[in-house]
Design a protein around this motif. Structure first.
Motif, PDB file in Angstrom:
ATOM      1  N   GLY A   8       0.788  -1.230   0.000  1.00  0.00           N
ATOM      2  CA  GLY A   8       0.000   0.000   0.000  1.00  0.00           C
ATOM      3  C   GLY A   8       0.817   1.275   0.000  1.00  0.00           C
ATOM      4  O   GLY A   8       0.280   2.363   0.174  1.00  0.00           O
ATOM      5  N   TYR A  33      -4.839   3.682   5.096  1.00  0.00           N
ATOM      6  CA  TYR A  33      -3.495   3.620   5.658  1.00  0.00           C
ATOM      7  C   TYR A  33      -3.575   3.397   7.158  1.00  0.00           C
ATOM      8  O   TYR A  33      -4.394   4.014   7.833  1.00  0.00           O
ATOM      9  N   ASN A  65      -0.220  -1.016   7.287  1.00  0.00           N
ATOM     10  CA  ASN A  65      -1.332  -1.529   6.468  1.00  0.00           C
ATOM     11  C   ASN A  65      -1.619  -3.005   6.717  1.00  0.00           C
ATOM     12  O   ASN A  65      -2.108  -3.693   5.830  1.00  0.00           O
TER      13      ASN A  65
END
Length: 88
Positions: A8, A33, A65
């Motif tokens: 991510g 997040y 994440n």
């Protein structure tokens, strides 16, 4: 340093090593997040352009994440040893 897309985050850049902490920034590549467990009172902030900043000390790994483990293994003056691996 480049990390897998599944974490991510885009390319993570170390911006400073000072005061016993490693400062890092990176762009978000996903819609959410989260970070937990960064030792030494680490923090995360969103800068409005979809990026994050991390400040981590030596010690237990942070989980980012729920996918990535990031640990500051050792800080040596102006360099640091980081360990990044899948969480879990």
């Amino acid at each position: 340093m480049t990390v897998p897309e599944t974490y991510g985050l885009g390319r993570i850049e170390v911006t400073a090593i000072a005061g016993g902490k490693v400062e890092m920034v990176g762009p978000l590549t996903g819609s959410g997040y989260s970070v937990s467990g960064c030792s030494g009172g680490g923090s995360v902030s969103s800068d409005g352009s979809g990026g994050v900043g991390l400040s981590c000390s030596e010690g237990p790994a942070a989980t980012i994440n729920n996918a990535m483990s990031l640990k500051v293994v050792e800080i040596l003056d102006t360099s640091a040893v980081l360990r990044i691996e899948p969480a879990g």
